[in-house]
Design an enzyme around this catalytic site. Sequence first.
Site, PDB file in Angstrom:
ATOM      1  CB  CYS A  56      -0.951   0.015   1.194  1.00  0.00           C
ATOM      2  SG  CYS A  56      -0.128  -0.021   2.797  1.00  0.00           S
ATOM      3  CB  THR A 124       7.263  -6.321  12.160  1.00  0.00           C
ATOM      4  OG1 THR A 124       5.887  -6.456  12.555  1.00  0.00           O
ATOM      5  CG2 THR A 124       8.081  -5.844  13.355  1.00  0.00           C
TER       6      THR A 124
END
Length: 438
Positions: A56, A124
Amino acid sequence: MKLLTLGINHHTAPVAIREKVAFDPEFLQEALHDLRQHLVGENHAGLPEATILSTCNRTEVYCAANDPNAENLLHEVTFDWLAKTQKLAPSSLQPHVYSLPQSDAVRHAFRVACGLDSMVIGETQILGQMKDAVRTANDAGVLGTYLNQLFQKTFSVAKEVRGSTEIGAHSISMAAASVRLAERIFGSISEQRVLFIGAGEMISLCATHFVAHKPKTISIANRSIERGQELADSIANENIEAESFRLSELPGRLHEFDIIVSSTASSLPIIGLGMVESALKQRRHKPIVMIDLAVPRDFEPEISRLNDVYLYTVDDLGAMIQTGASLRQAAVSQAEVIIEDRVGNFMHWVQGRSAVPIIQDIQQQGEHLRQLELERAMKRLMRGDDPQEVLNAMAQGLTNKFLHGSLHALQHSNGAERDALIKLLPKLFTSHSKPEDH
């Protein structure tokens, strides 16, 4: 070997541009094969390597070509391919693209995997996304020696940085920011009905955060009812209802929900302006919070102009998740030091690999000379010549042949070339072993 990273991210382009460049995961292998064909068509030495990372917040193409003159060509071909594949005018894409060669490409890969280049510093999720990208490239057969080594080193550096610094401390995730946005509108979400569209990793993370705030109900809308129900079952408890329904039922049920969070891999918007207008009429214009975490976007941008709708994209969440930046700065500085050292190590490996063909050629020449002298010595021994004389002659022959090329070059050189050889040859012929080692 020439390395290149070419891409756009949340630093260089708004979501309206990023969604046009993003790749559909289902067609990523096909895109990788097409990219390689374009690179091969430019007559690179050997098969070029490629990996595409599309999330994204970024779309990046990692390339490696075994051609000393390939750097500019790699950039041109990769950029033209990206613009053509995503049906964009080069002039509209160019202002947002970064192109990073050699050590800059390596440094960038390390920083991305460590979460230093993310909207949420230290997050992460990007590491898992990078591993997925590498797995896809490997399955497509376009991940060669250099990129494979680059990414294995990248994952190792990420593990080291996360284990030796507090890079992930004091950060606010996209999921947590989504809850905070909803709370800004409703104060508390304990009486709100929450809908999640999609059932992937991001939605699962968001659902976990919302469940902690005990909303009235939680629903999952997904193309696969089984996958949606699996997620619903995993978050339901004695205090919270959780259900799943098919995405096709969404138009008739949208009005039921106060908070809608969406993150799918759809290439087109799932929720249109007309659908939301209809839902608002049935809700009698009670506010709706819509959080679009997808790229390409799941909600038509025009929806943001409607009254009583609070629509947020991943870029809107960016400002919220910058809190704690000063607390993370020390960890970022530590991470950058580690990364810089590891970049040097990797580039040393790359440079060493470039000498492999020369080393192999020298070894082959040496083996050829050895065979010639050995055959000559064996013939003399079979004739009954003195073994000591034969060994001495073989040693002398090998020595003469070994030194011939270098001495010939020195004798026939002059000027700067001769000076360079005078400095270099002693290094080449100096033994690193001591007499007692033999």
